[in-house]
Scaffold this active site. Structure first.
Site, PDB file in Angstrom:
ATOM      1  N   GLY A 142      -9.423  -4.898   0.201  1.00  0.00           N
ATOM      2  CA  GLY A 142      -9.848  -6.083   0.843  1.00  0.00           C
ATOM      3  C   GLY A 142     -11.386  -6.423   1.044  1.00  0.00           C
ATOM      4  O   GLY A 142     -11.800  -7.680   0.550  1.00  0.00           O
TER       5      GLY A 142
ATOM      6  N   LEU B 269      -5.695   1.754   0.655  1.00  0.00           N
ATOM      7  CA  LEU B 269      -5.770   1.076  -0.534  1.00  0.00           C
ATOM      8  C   LEU B 269      -5.750  -0.687  -0.256  1.00  0.00           C
ATOM      9  O   LEU B 269      -6.612  -1.246  -0.833  1.00  0.00           O
ATOM     10  CB  LEU B 269      -4.530   1.359  -1.329  1.00  0.00           C
ATOM     11  CG  LEU B 269      -4.060   2.604  -1.656  1.00  0.00           C
ATOM     12  CD1 LEU B 269      -3.047   2.818  -2.595  1.00  0.00           C
ATOM     13  CD2 LEU B 269      -5.507   3.444  -2.412  1.00  0.00           C
ATOM     14  N   ASP B 270      -5.102  -0.842   0.817  1.00  0.00           N
ATOM     15  CA  ASP B 270      -5.268  -2.103   1.069  1.00  0.00           C
ATOM     16  C   ASP B 270      -6.702  -2.581   1.829  1.00  0.00           C
ATOM     17  O   ASP B 270      -7.152  -3.471   1.425  1.00  0.00           O
ATOM     18  CB  ASP B 270      -4.100  -2.673   2.512  1.00  0.00           C
ATOM     19  CG  ASP B 270      -2.760  -3.037   1.903  1.00  0.00           C
ATOM     20  OD1 ASP B 270      -2.844  -3.834   0.957  1.00  0.00           O
ATOM     21  OD2 ASP B 270      -1.728  -2.796   2.631  1.00  0.00           O
ATOM     22  N   HIS B 271      -6.908  -1.870   2.719  1.00  0.00           N
ATOM     23  CA  HIS B 271      -8.385  -2.215   3.433  1.00  0.00           C
ATOM     24  C   HIS B 271      -9.615  -2.172   2.543  1.00  0.00           C
ATOM     25  O   HIS B 271     -10.340  -2.887   2.361  1.00  0.00           O
ATOM     26  CB  HIS B 271      -8.583  -1.490   4.564  1.00  0.00           C
ATOM     27  CG  HIS B 271      -7.660  -1.450   5.973  1.00  0.00           C
ATOM     28  ND1 HIS B 271      -8.203  -2.585   6.749  1.00  0.00           N
ATOM     29  CD2 HIS B 271      -6.471  -1.310   5.980  1.00  0.00           C
ATOM     30  CE1 HIS B 271      -6.985  -2.742   7.584  1.00  0.00           C
ATOM     31  NE2 HIS B 271      -6.096  -1.886   7.637  1.00  0.00           N
TER      32      HIS B 271
ATOM     33  N   ASP C 126       0.665  -1.183   0.216  1.00  0.00           N
ATOM     34  CA  ASP C 126      -0.049   0.062   0.032  1.00  0.00           C
ATOM     35  C   ASP C 126       0.830   1.322   0.100  1.00  0.00           C
ATOM     36  O   ASP C 126       0.630   2.193  -0.747  1.00  0.00           O
ATOM     37  CB  ASP C 126      -0.971   0.054   1.190  1.00  0.00           C
ATOM     38  CG  ASP C 126      -1.685   1.265   1.293  1.00  0.00           C
ATOM     39  OD1 ASP C 126      -1.321   2.512   1.273  1.00  0.00           O
ATOM     40  OD2 ASP C 126      -3.053   0.960   1.483  1.00  0.00           O
TER      41      ASP C 126
END
Length: 452
Positions: free
Chosen positions: A352, A347-349, A319
């Site tokens: 996800g 961006l990651d969460h 991220d």
């Protein structure tokens, strides 16, 4: 808002192939100006959780025959979940999020972002710059152009990205979804208490985006089994955060005995989720088309850092690096010009929850036609959406209290204080049914095969 429909949720729902109009079932409870940023992070966060909640409600509906339940997501729960790693306490201890050599460094002509949380990445970073001591990293970077640092470290197998200005146009799609195989390839799942009851998920992901997706699917009743190579350990603190709702086993797929175990698991799986670079698993016979051919009706869901095409597709990434390499770090820069970051690893969460939504929607589609699905998302695609596709809207009324969205659970790591799941639909579980296992400590078998 358009006719009572949140535009950002509608965009995400459409990208996942969701039926038109259903996005109107999503609404939100405000919590003030959470996740403040120059970019519309709050809107991204709540929409990604909103469509994931809607996908769960849709799957529950198609399995039970009941109407799709309305979704109401609390922005306070979302804000807490999006920084779950910061709220985590392990036996009262605050975990390590970033290692000392992970961060921004001034180069001769700009800035570089490094990522050295894993020991092998740290060693490769230092080797690439010809130094042995991390204390000399700042001086070594300052002597070189930012792109030269980036390319030297990349060639050595490390992680460093030059900070660049934002581009003018979207670079990657938010999601790619395609049906696969013949109709009737997989029988429909019977009704369950939770939307994903009875679903078996092989989790081949690491770090944040993929594990957030699979812990969310595990929350919804799936039997999620994470598989890692014994030679690539996961950081214990990271696993304590994202390991909820699943089990963890180790298999060396280059060894015949372990490969036979994996193939048996695959033969009974409903979903495979991967979080490696494009092509990285192909040498093991785990390319998407190969998986879909071997297992009719399988859902294959992939997430990567830099997108599925273009010159950077094959590069490793996280991220923080994507924020640097797509222009976000420059947008968020401080008054002194030092690059900045988003208020969460959004961006990651965000990716996800969107990946989990894509899996749930794929299972809904499979219920109707028996066909498998192949879905792909990337951190770069989510970054492009954040920068070019989302319109900022005023924050809702309300006050944010993180404590409301935290719980304490006993685990093999000791007592864990952790963020609660943010999904909001009728029947959504308030917490996970199981704490994270120690990394690699579980048997490589489905729960029914392992005796529960």
């Amino acid at each position: 808002m358009t006719d009572g429909i949140d535009d950002t949720a509608a965009q995400a729902w459409a990208a996942l192939g969701g039926p038109g109009g259903m996005a109107g079932l999503v609404s939100y409870s405000g919590a003030g100006d959470v996740l403040p940023s120059r970019l519309p992070v709050r809107q991204l966060a709540r929409a990604s959780v909103g469509v994931c909640s809607l996908a769960a409600a849709e799957l529950a509906s198609v399995r039970t025959g009941k109407p799709v339940a309305a979704v109401r997501v609390d922005e306070g729960a979302v804000a807490t979940a999006f920084v779950s790693e910061r709220h985590l306490r392990i036996g009262g201890r605050t975990p390590t999020t970033f290692a000392p050599l992970s961060g921004f460094w001034r180069a001769a002509d700009g800035w570089v972002r490094t990522h050295a949380n894993y020991p092998h990445h740290r060693d490769r970073l230092l080797d690439a710059l010809g130094i042995r001591n991390g204390d000399r990293l700042a001086d070594a970077v300052a002597e070189l152009a930012a792109v030269e640092v980036q390319e030297r470290v990349y060639a050595a197998g490390g992680l460093a990205v030059a900070v660049v200005p934002p581009g003018d146009a979207p670079g990657h799609p938010l999601a790619e979804v395609r049906p696969a195989g013949e109709e009737g390839g997989s029988p429909a799942l019977p009704a369950g208490v939770l939307p994903a009851d009875g679903v078996r998920v092989l989790d081949l992901t690491r770090v944040i985006a993929g594990p957030v997706a699979t812990r969310t699917i595990g929350l919804l009743g799936a039997d999620v089994l994470r598989i890692d190579s014994p030679g690539l350990p996961e950081a214990a603190d990271a696993h304590a955060d994202t390991g909820f709702g699943k089990r963890s086993a180790r298999l060396d797929l280059a060894q015949a005995a372990d490969r036979r175990v994996f193939d048996e698991l695959l033969g009974a799986a409903d979903v495979v989720v991967t979080g490696y670079r494009p092509g990285a698993l192909d040498r093991l016979g785990l390319a998407p088309d190969s998986l879909l051919e071997r297992r009719p009706g399988l859902v294959v869901a992939q997430v990567c850092a830099w997108g599925w095409s273009g010159p950077w597709a094959g590069r490793r990434g996280f991220d923080s690096l994507v924020q640097a390499g797509c222009g976000i770090a420059e947008i968020e820069a401080g008054p002194d010009g030092r690059p900045g970051v988003l208020p969460a690893q959004a961006l990651d969460h965000g990716t996800g929850y969107l990946l989990a939504a894509a899996v749930l929607r794929s299972l809904t589609g499979r219920q109707r036609d028996g066909r498998g699905r192949h879905v792909r998302l990337s951190l770069a695609g989510t970054a492009s959406w954040l920068m070019h596709g989302i319109r900022a809207t005023p924050a809702g009324e309300g006050a944010y209290e993180a404590e409301k969205w935290l719980n304490e659970t006993e685990s093999p790591y000791g007592p864990l204080r952790h963020a609660l799941p943010p999904l909001g639909f009728d029947g959504a579980p308030a917490d996970w049914s199981r704490p994270p296992s120690l990394w690699g400590a579980d048997r490589a078998a489905w729960l029914t095969d392992a005796g529960g």
